[in-house]
Design a protein around this motif. Sequence first.
Motif, PDB file in Angstrom:
ATOM      1  N   SER A 329       0.836  -1.211   0.000  1.00 57.58           N
ATOM      2  CA  SER A 329       0.000   0.000   0.000  1.00 57.58           C
ATOM      3  C   SER A 329       0.865   1.252   0.000  1.00 57.58           C
ATOM      4  O   SER A 329       1.903   1.291   0.658  1.00 57.58           O
ATOM      5  CB  SER A 329      -0.905   0.014   1.242  1.00 57.58           C
ATOM      6  OG  SER A 329      -1.615   1.231   1.278  1.00 57.58           O
ATOM      7  N   ARG A 330       0.424   2.262  -0.777  1.00 61.14           N
ATOM      8  CA  ARG A 330       1.138   3.549  -0.773  1.00 61.14           C
ATOM      9  C   ARG A 330       0.461   4.537   0.168  1.00 61.14           C
ATOM     10  O   ARG A 330       0.987   5.607   0.403  1.00 61.14           O
ATOM     11  CB  ARG A 330       1.141   4.140  -2.191  1.00 61.14           C
ATOM     12  CG  ARG A 330       2.097   3.431  -3.125  1.00 61.14           C
ATOM     13  CD  ARG A 330       2.088   4.112  -4.473  1.00 61.14           C
ATOM     14  NE  ARG A 330       3.007   3.461  -5.398  1.00 61.14           N
ATOM     15  CZ  ARG A 330       3.146   3.825  -6.663  1.00 61.14           C
ATOM     16  NH1 ARG A 330       2.411   4.820  -7.138  1.00 61.14           N
ATOM     17  NH2 ARG A 330       4.001   3.225  -7.451  1.00 61.14           N
ATOM     18  N   ARG A 331      -0.730   4.171   0.634  1.00 56.19           N
ATOM     19  CA  ARG A 331      -1.464   5.086   1.508  1.00 56.19           C
ATOM     20  C   ARG A 331      -1.293   4.683   2.963  1.00 56.19           C
ATOM     21  O   ARG A 331      -1.520   3.541   3.330  1.00 56.19           O
ATOM     22  CB  ARG A 331      -2.943   5.089   1.127  1.00 56.19           C
ATOM     23  CG  ARG A 331      -3.192   5.726  -0.217  1.00 56.19           C
ATOM     24  CD  ARG A 331      -4.628   5.588  -0.653  1.00 56.19           C
ATOM     25  NE  ARG A 331      -5.527   6.229   0.286  1.00 56.19           N
ATOM     26  CZ  ARG A 331      -6.741   5.760   0.579  1.00 56.19           C
ATOM     27  NH1 ARG A 331      -7.183   4.656   0.030  1.00 56.19           N
ATOM     28  NH2 ARG A 331      -7.513   6.403   1.410  1.00 56.19           N
ATOM     29  N   HIS A 332      -0.826   5.677   3.767  1.00 56.85           N
ATOM     30  CA  HIS A 332      -0.533   5.408   5.178  1.00 56.85           C
ATOM     31  C   HIS A 332      -1.049   6.551   6.027  1.00 56.85           C
ATOM     32  O   HIS A 332      -1.334   7.638   5.523  1.00 56.85           O
ATOM     33  CB  HIS A 332       0.979   5.261   5.382  1.00 56.85           C
ATOM     34  CG  HIS A 332       1.621   4.288   4.447  1.00 56.85           C
ATOM     35  ND1 HIS A 332       1.696   2.944   4.706  1.00 56.85           N
ATOM     36  CD2 HIS A 332       2.195   4.481   3.225  1.00 56.85           C
ATOM     37  CE1 HIS A 332       2.306   2.343   3.685  1.00 56.85           C
ATOM     38  NE2 HIS A 332       2.613   3.256   2.781  1.00 56.85           N
ATOM     39  N   LEU A 333      -1.126   6.300   7.333  1.00 57.35           N
ATOM     40  CA  LEU A 333      -1.501   7.377   8.253  1.00 57.35           C
ATOM     41  C   LEU A 333      -0.253   7.950   8.909  1.00 57.35           C
ATOM     42  O   LEU A 333       0.677   7.219   9.264  1.00 57.35           O
ATOM     43  CB  LEU A 333      -2.444   6.854   9.334  1.00 57.35           C
ATOM     44  CG  LEU A 333      -3.907   6.693   8.941  1.00 57.35           C
ATOM     45  CD1 LEU A 333      -4.685   6.070  10.089  1.00 57.35           C
ATOM     46  CD2 LEU A 333      -4.530   8.024   8.536  1.00 57.35           C
ATOM     47  N   PHE A 334      -0.267   9.271   9.060  1.00 55.91           N
ATOM     48  CA  PHE A 334       0.819   9.984   9.735  1.00 55.91           C
ATOM     49  C   PHE A 334       0.266  10.468  11.078  1.00 55.91           C
ATOM     50  O   PHE A 334      -0.821  11.042  11.143  1.00 55.91           O
ATOM     51  CB  PHE A 334       1.238  11.173   8.865  1.00 55.91           C
ATOM     52  CG  PHE A 334       2.034  12.222   9.593  1.00 55.91           C
ATOM     53  CD1 PHE A 334       3.397  12.058   9.815  1.00 55.91           C
ATOM     54  CD2 PHE A 334       1.430  13.395  10.048  1.00 55.91           C
ATOM     55  CE1 PHE A 334       4.126  13.034  10.483  1.00 55.91           C
ATOM     56  CE2 PHE A 334       2.152  14.374  10.707  1.00 55.91           C
ATOM     57  CZ  PHE A 334       3.513  14.196  10.923  1.00 55.91           C
ATOM     58  N   THR A 335       0.994  10.194  12.166  1.00 57.67           N
ATOM     59  CA  THR A 335       0.559  10.600  13.505  1.00 57.67           C
ATOM     60  C   THR A 335       1.394  11.784  13.971  1.00 57.67           C
ATOM     61  O   THR A 335       2.591  11.639  14.211  1.00 57.67           O
ATOM     62  CB  THR A 335       0.726   9.424  14.503  1.00 57.67           C
ATOM     63  OG1 THR A 335       0.009   8.301  13.996  1.00 57.67           O
ATOM     64  CG2 THR A 335       0.209   9.790  15.868  1.00 57.67           C
ATOM     65  N   PRO A 336       0.797  12.964  14.092  1.00 60.92           N
ATOM     66  CA  PRO A 336       1.573  14.138  14.522  1.00 60.92           C
ATOM     67  C   PRO A 336       2.056  14.022  15.968  1.00 60.92           C
ATOM     68  O   PRO A 336       1.405  13.382  16.803  1.00 60.92           O
ATOM     69  CB  PRO A 336       0.576  15.304  14.382  1.00 60.92           C
ATOM     70  CG  PRO A 336      -0.505  14.792  13.486  1.00 60.92           C
ATOM     71  CD  PRO A 336      -0.586  13.322  13.759  1.00 60.92           C
ATOM     72  N   ALA A 337       3.184  14.662  16.250  1.00 61.87           N
ATOM     73  CA  ALA A 337       3.716  14.680  17.623  1.00 61.87           C
ATOM     74  C   ALA A 337       2.785  15.484  18.524  1.00 61.87           C
ATOM     75  O   ALA A 337       2.611  15.165  19.696  1.00 61.87           O
ATOM     76  CB  ALA A 337       5.111  15.303  17.629  1.00 61.87           C
ATOM     77  N   GLU A 338       2.191  16.542  17.979  1.00 63.05           N
ATOM     78  CA  GLU A 338       1.225  17.364  18.717  1.00 63.05           C
ATOM     79  C   GLU A 338      -0.089  16.610  18.788  1.00 63.05           C
ATOM     80  O   GLU A 338      -0.747  16.377  17.772  1.00 63.05           O
ATOM     81  CB  GLU A 338       1.061  18.711  18.006  1.00 63.05           C
ATOM     82  CG  GLU A 338      -0.096  19.569  18.475  1.00 63.05           C
ATOM     83  CD  GLU A 338      -0.051  19.906  19.947  1.00 63.05           C
ATOM     84  OE1 GLU A 338      -0.712  19.184  20.721  1.00 63.05           O
ATOM     85  OE2 GLU A 338       0.624  20.885  20.318  1.00 63.05           O
TER      86      GLU A 338
END
Length: 919
Positions: A329-338
């Motif tokens: 998969s090329r689609r992923h979730l990014f989890t911000p530090a904030e």
Amino acid sequence: GTVLEPQPLDRVSSVCPQPHYLLPDTNVLLHQVGDLGFCGLQPATPRQLIDVLEDPAIRNVIVLQTVLQEVRNRSAPVYKRIRDVTNNQEKHFYTFTNEHHRETYVEQLQGETSNDRNDRAIRVAAKWYNEHLKKMSAENQLRVIFITNDRKNKEKAIEEGIPAFTCEEYVKSLTAHPELIDRLACLSEEGNEIESGKIIFSEHLPLSKLQQGIKSGTYLQGTFRASRENYLEATIILQGLKNLNRAIHEDIVAVELLPKNQWVAPSSVVLLDEGQNEDDTEKEEERERTLKTAVSEKMLKPTGRVVGIIRRNWRPYCGMLSKSDIKESRRHLFTPAEKRIPRIRIETRQASTLEGQRIIVAIDGWPRNSRYPNGHFVKNLGEVGDKETETEVLLLEHDVPHQPFSQAVLSLLPKMPWRITEKDMKNREDLRHLYVCSVDPPGCTDIDDALHCRELENGNLEVGVHIADVSYFIRPGNALDQESARRGTTVYLCEKRIDMVPELLSSNLCSLKSNVDRLAFSCIWEMNHNAEILKTRFTKSVINSKASLTYAEAQMRIDSAAMNDSITASLRGLNKLAKILKKRRIENGALTLSSPEVRFHMDSETHDPIDLQTKELRETNSMVEEFMLLANISVAKKIHEEFSEHALLRRHPAPPPSNYEILVKAGKSKNLEIKTDTAKALADSLDRADSPTFPYLNTLLRILATRCMMQAVYFCSGMDADFHHYGLASPIYTHFTSPIRRYADIIVHRLLAVAVGADCTYPELTDKHKLADLCKNLNFRHKMAQYAQRASVSFHTQLFFKSKGIVSEEAYILFVRKNAIVVLIPKYGLEGTVFFEEKDKPKPRLTYDDEIPSLKIEDTVFHIFDKVKVKIMLDSSNLQHQKIRMSLVEPQIPGISVPTDTSNMDISEPERKKKKFQK
């Protein structure tokens, strides 16, 4: 006429194999969306090609004057980034003044819009450049490629014989650099449906309707600021995903109030940080249900829902990639530090490389049918947990300007060796004969202040506070002044100092080091022996400090019967007066509050923390503080007398009575009455709040009282009628004593210099609106510096417990929540939360009483200030948000308390791997 040869290309383009320059148009730099548009009513935040251009792989770019001027007018941040990349000689970016070149200047035609004229000017310049390069270097086949996302502009360019491509076409042609595709904005929302096209959010109203509604009072306008404890809650209250309606922390939003029967109370629940990779709306709804608490009507707060976005305040966000479980998969979730920012969906081909790294991502848009906003990858910062990487993250996340000072700034510094000249002595007193000394923390190199005290022939005392004359070196309006104003403050991290001014000034020429001549601004009082001021004068001066002491060294001199030199005599005089000043200040209602401050002892080789202690305060700390406060008050009075409309002052508002509820309840639980009608009543109550059997109680009350306070702020005297400083019980106050590390003090120095005839004024100094804008930036920078410092302490505390392992310590309860207690560990000055509901464990019987407040767990009741024993360990199960985890040891509650034995506390390796990318 010389041709700038493009540097050897790192990039080989399949659409243009020969050497070439890139020439972008304005919109591609600003938006990188062109006429592909954005699905939805709200405009997208700028999604710039600049993210691509900053990559080391991209060199040899021509930025036209037409483009630069338009960018400057439309986006100051993008303009600055372009200037920075142009100044980087390794990048080979060039600016061409096409508007001043005979063969490329174009007149605006009759009926032609300025936008169309600029597009034509860019095409004319691109065509001229290609013809010019052909003449100058026929054998090299140099070319200029025009980059535009505007379909019509591209078609016209091709008709005119100019090689032209869209941003996406060109970036995709760089086959050796597939990672650059990740930096393109998410141009089309198609195929990004999260829940089979199901609409999750209501439509945002157009701006015209929002403005109409705000004017009529139907809607309210405000800045959305998410709760730090509960990311599903904000201040007016906006509770729940659908009511937030795609608002992101710091957006300016329009809100519609809900009917009173739908109002809620701020939640006493602390949400556990346990995000998951899958798009689980049911879990989100379950979280929202836990926030809703059955409460009395008086606790309900106005509750609303977001109906539209007035302005997006998105910025690039630091965080980590939560790699998709779907293979390839090329689609992923990014989890911000904030934690107050939602997760962001991005497309990337380099997920395996980015796993375990801190990265930067920009948001492109948030469709109605998506649980998450869409965005794109911008930059890889480095490995998670690495000290340099984590420091960079906390500086970026708190918007602390920390790039090296530019050449334009450094060029304004004095040439070395520097010395004081006859000209410098004009309007300046020579005070080098005085026995002046400085008293500071160990290792301090930016010494702002020095003191002296001597007896006069008439029997009175002369006391002087001498402050570094930074405004001598930083002249109004130049690049050094602008950069200092932008930074606003020096930021002190555990192992690093981000200077407001270059080091030559901060640690050398402005620093009041011993045995060197230094320029100062002196505040000198004549006092009697009862510390009553008889005369005050201010003068620019030259001093020569006779000693640079630490607080401990100064204390040792005062206490040592064997020492009777002039410096020691001066210190004793200062200390005696300071005690009288402090006593008088407290009698007038000044507050003595407390906050647990910690100091790390670092390993000299690894620079890892090896010990953690609360800071020890001596009499000499208080001595210096008293004279700094006195100088600040004296200067505030003087500048306000001279400039009643544009003095830069500092006020501390009195807290609203509701802020004190928790403090009053806490006192009551220990049979103590805390009065909060005035600062004096509060100060007296805190002084009386003593318990022979519980000596730490008074400190705990003062720590809690500190949490009830409002933030002190800078303001312009002509823009506000309330000058009072609540905490100091002073009718007027300012900051004068730290100009090396605070820009507010530089302005105050300039005002004072004009008031005493030591310097001339300038227009901005007497413009109250400009001063008010400056104060706004300074207040923001100071707040962010505080948060950055706390984040640095938190990170180093984690490093300390990582090496120390699991420990058990005594703690005191500061707050009780519905599902947790917040405790303070005096030994380490450390605060943390003990949760009583854990995932996959049986839920205990919890009874929360907000009135007392208390929390009953099974048959054990917890109140504020109760003593408990907790186990402390570093929880690394979530790499993104490693945290200190605390568990209850005593009192023992079956199924809740953990044994003193630590073997079963460790998280197993499979569990660690499974959890490591969860939010």
